[in-house]
Design an enzyme around this catalytic site. Structure first.
Site, mmCIF file in Angstrom:
data_model
loop_
_atom_site.group_PDB
_atom_site.id
_atom_site.type_symbol
_atom_site.label_atom_id
_atom_site.label_comp_id
_atom_site.label_asym_id
_atom_site.label_seq_id
_atom_site.Cartn_x
_atom_site.Cartn_y
_atom_site.Cartn_z
ATOM 1 N N ASP A 340 0.817 -1.203 0.000
ATOM 2 C CA ASP A 340 0.000 0.000 0.000
ATOM 3 C C ASP A 340 0.859 1.264 0.000
ATOM 4 O O ASP A 340 1.988 1.271 0.482
ATOM 5 C CB ASP A 340 -0.903 0.030 1.240
ATOM 6 C CG ASP A 340 -1.890 -1.121 1.250
ATOM 7 O OD1 ASP A 340 -1.449 -2.258 1.485
ATOM 8 O OD2 ASP A 340 -3.083 -0.881 1.027
ATOM 9 N N LYS A 341 0.251 2.347 -0.498
ATOM 10 C CA LYS A 341 0.917 3.645 -0.424
ATOM 11 C C LYS A 341 0.667 4.295 0.930
ATOM 12 O O LYS A 341 1.597 4.592 1.672
ATOM 13 C CB LYS A 341 0.433 4.573 -1.545
ATOM 14 C CG LYS A 341 1.034 5.976 -1.427
ATOM 15 C CD LYS A 341 0.456 6.950 -2.439
ATOM 16 C CE LYS A 341 1.046 8.351 -2.208
ATOM 17 N NZ LYS A 341 0.483 9.348 -3.136
#
Length: 700
Positions: A340-341
């Site tokens: 994930d960012k």
């Protein structure tokens, strides 16, 4: 289900598996509320310090390169998903890339049976030592079945028959097994994925058998496998010039980068048969020399492994930054999975052509970019996608409250939801972040354009602006209006690494179809194939939702099942079973064993309404199975299988109610509401956001 603008189904419309009420809350209020730690193949969290004793025994030292190799059993796994980097045919590549070399022996003077080696003689005994009795019997039977089908002239396509020999975790034993199978059964090929060894018929062997005798074909493939230096192989004398020409053509087409062929007058030439000649094969000197040089370079190549910690940073942006600082290219980095960012993530990475010392030297610069690297050490090889056991999550859900018009106890709703998901699991959808959540153009739309070979359209989709007036979107808007790549580059911010790489290629090659193909090559292979996988993932999501809508949790005739619920996505079709009418009546299987294919050229479809649905989607999107190979971009998408349901492991939770009398420095504005602290593990390729969606019964 509600349709999206692009013809797909909105994520919010996908079905749930449980019927509890759920609750509301906010996730990812800050990156520290969503912590992801990769679990490696050995079940260890990668953010933990390495055990030095374990590291020392697992470290692989490069071997010295010599002009004459010592004999060893070691064949490089043939990748199921192969990216070709040259003009060599797959068959030639399969043999040219092999690490198996034997000491130079006596030259074969023309006898078809003259390629017997000590390794070949011992292959049967070696196989028995590597396989248990049951698996060895299955392999013998499989080989016999293949020969029987060919003898009976039954049509056999390469993907239709395969046998899994199971997982072999030890790399040296796995390499020895690949070698031993090839030595004992030259008409079979072996492939490796996630430590599993799969055996298939060799299409090249079958094709050669149409041109020469089986005895000659067997001898030729043993010759290739033995790799004796300065050796030759000679086929039987042949009086038919056209037939010899066909054999020459086949050998040069399939193995031309490895061997060369020539016809010499046969023994009957002086006896009044001037057309008689025999084809002799030998290894190309240049190919062997080039292979030796490449082998030396490969063995000398430095690989450094490390754990990457990043915060609120896209993975490709992190890799691009590291590549610039280390003076390498993004494709020199390998990893086991995407992360994930908007989170704090820990994952294993390997970078080629960089020493541990060089990586340690830039640690301070890395930390300025909200990143950190540790557990830095030399290793022998790169990582592969999927080379992990799973991920561990530490998540805080804030601003908890009941669903609208629900007056029940919030605590009871939360406990009910957690227990339901622990016991029943969740629908194993690909998460919305895979497609670019909230974006006007999502990654699966770009992937579909690539699969259709619509390269210009794919570029324009990638550079489509959002409805925002920031520098990035202004630059994209300018490009779509003018197709002026050079002018757009002057507008595009430096930190948009992917967009700038694409624009630089477009400026060089132009906006023609071929120019756009070259522009896509500015992305590493892992990024190019990411978009095609995104399309397959979106279709899988829709298929899973349709399957549950059509049949619920009952396992019905025509379903596909895999009894190993812990299997990853990349298991062979031989592990997939088609449910029969009798098995449906006897309730032989559970819904947790049902799998659905992720689109590709080598998958089996359910034989019920779900299978019909798949074919309807392919027709709707203008695709056939063959379109999952994109030669222009060197992309092969064989497809795989995915369980429709998954369960979280090691689940624990804590409900936190804040004390209104106590002020905590750095607290969130919504901390007056209760929050839920969750900890759990998920198998590889499962999404925590999807698990939370099932738990909370709402969009995340």
């Amino acid at each position: 289900m509600e349709e999206a603008m692009d013809g797909g189904v909105r994520f919010s419309s996908l079905r749930f598996i449980s019927d509890h009420v759920g609750f509301q809350g906010t996730i990812k209020t800050s990156p520290s509320d969503f912590i992801v730690v990769e679990i490696d193949e050995w079940g260890q969290l990668v953010n933990k310090a390495l055990d030095e004793a374990v590291y020392e025994t697992s470290k692989i030292e490069p071997e010295p390169c010599h002009s004459v190799k010592k004999p060893k059993l070691n064949i490089q796994n043939v990748s199921i998903e192969h990216e070709s980097h040259g003009e060599a045919s797959p068959a030639a590549t399969r043999y040219a890339d092999r690490d198996q070399d034997h000491e130079a022996g006596s030259e074969n003077e023309g006898s078809v049976n003259g390629v017997t080696s000590e390794c070949e003689k011992g292959s049967a005994g070696l196989l028995r030592s590597l396989l248990d009795e049951k698996t060895h019997t299955l392999l013998d039977r499989f080989a016999s079945d293949v020969k029987g089908m060919w003898s009976s002239k039954t049509e056999l396509t390469e993907p239709s028959l395969a046998l899994s020999l199971g997982k072999v975790l030890d790399k040296k034993q796995r390499a020895a097994l690949h070698s031993a199978v090839r030595q004992e059964f030259p008409f079979l090929i072996t492939a490796g994925s996630n430590a599993e060894v799969v055996v298939k018929p060799s299409p090249e062997y079958k094709e050669l058998c149409h041109l020469v005798s089986e005895e000659e074909a067997l001898g030729f493939f043993k010759y290739l496998d033995a790799r004796k230096e300065n050796s030759k192989f000679t086929f039987k004398p042949d009086t038919n010039k056209d037939h010899r020409k066909a054999v020459h053509h086949f050998l040069n087409k399939k193995f031309g980068n490895l061997v060369e062929t020539k016809s010499f007058p046969g023994r009957d030439h002086s006896a009044g048969n001037p057309n008689t000649a025999a084809i002799t094969v030998r290894f190309r000197e240049k190919a062997r020399g080039k292979r030796s040089r490449l082998e030396c370079e490969r063995r000398k190549a430095v690989c450094t492994a490390f754990t990457l910690q990043k915060e609120n940073l896209e993975m490709f942006e992190a890799i691009s930054f590291l590549a610039v600082k280390l003076g390498v290219i993004p494709s020199d980095f390998s990893y086991a999975g995407l992360k994930d960012k908007k989170a704090i993530t820990y994952q294993s990475m390997v970078v080629r052509k960089v020493t541990p010392g060089r990586l340690k030297n830039i640690e301070k610069e890395i930390m300025k970019k909200r990143m950190n690297v540790f557990n830095i050490r030399p290793v022998g090889d790169s990582l592969r996608l999927g080379q992990l056991k799973g991920n561990h999550f530490e998540i805080v859900i804030r601003n908890l409250k009941n669903q609208i018009n629900d007056s029940a106890s919030l605590r009871e709703r939360i406990l009910e939801a957690i227990e339901n998901v622990k016991n029943k699991g969740f629908v194993n959808y690909y998460g919305p972040q895979r497609f670019g959540k909230g974006k006007k153009i999502q990654t699966d739309q770009i992937g579909l354009a690539l699969l259709r070979n619509e390269m210009v359209k794919a570029i324009k989709l990638f550079l489509t602006p959002e409805d925002m007036d920031d520098p990035v979107n202004k630059a994209k808007k300018y490009f779509l209006q003018t197709e002026d790549a050079k002018g757009t580059l002057s507008l595009m911010p430096e930190f948009r690494v992917r967009e700038r790489a694409l624009l630089e290629s477009l400026h060089r090659f132009g906006m023609t179809e071929e120019g756009c193909v070259q522009a896509w090559f500015s992305f590493p292979h892992s990024m190019r194939i990411f978009y095609t996988h995104a399309y397959s993932s979106r279709v899988w999501n829709e298929a899973a939702s349709y399957r549950l809508e059509a049949y619920g949790t009952k396992v019905v005739k025509g379903d596909l099942i895999c009894s190993d619920e812990d299997a990853g996505e990349h298991f062979p079709s031989s592990k997939v079973h088609l449910v029969t009418e009798e098995e449906e009546s006897a309730n032989t299987y559970t819904v947790h064993q049902v799998v659905l294919p992720v689109l590709g050229y080598n998958v089996q479809y359910p034989e019920n309404k779900v299978g019909q649905w798949y074919h309807g989607v392919l027709s709707r999107d203008g695709l056939q199975a063959s379109r999952f190979r994109v030669p222009a971009l060197k992309l092969n998408v064989p497809g795989c299988y995915r369980h429709i349901l998954k369960r979280p492991h090691n689940v624990s939770h804590r409900l936190v109610r804040p004390d209104p009398e106590v002020e905590v420095e750095g607290s969130h504005a919504d901390d007056a509401m209760p929050s839920l602290s969750l900890s759990f593990d998920l198998d590889a390729s499962c999404y925590a956001t999807v698990c939370l969606r099932e738990m909370m019964k709402g969009d995340i």
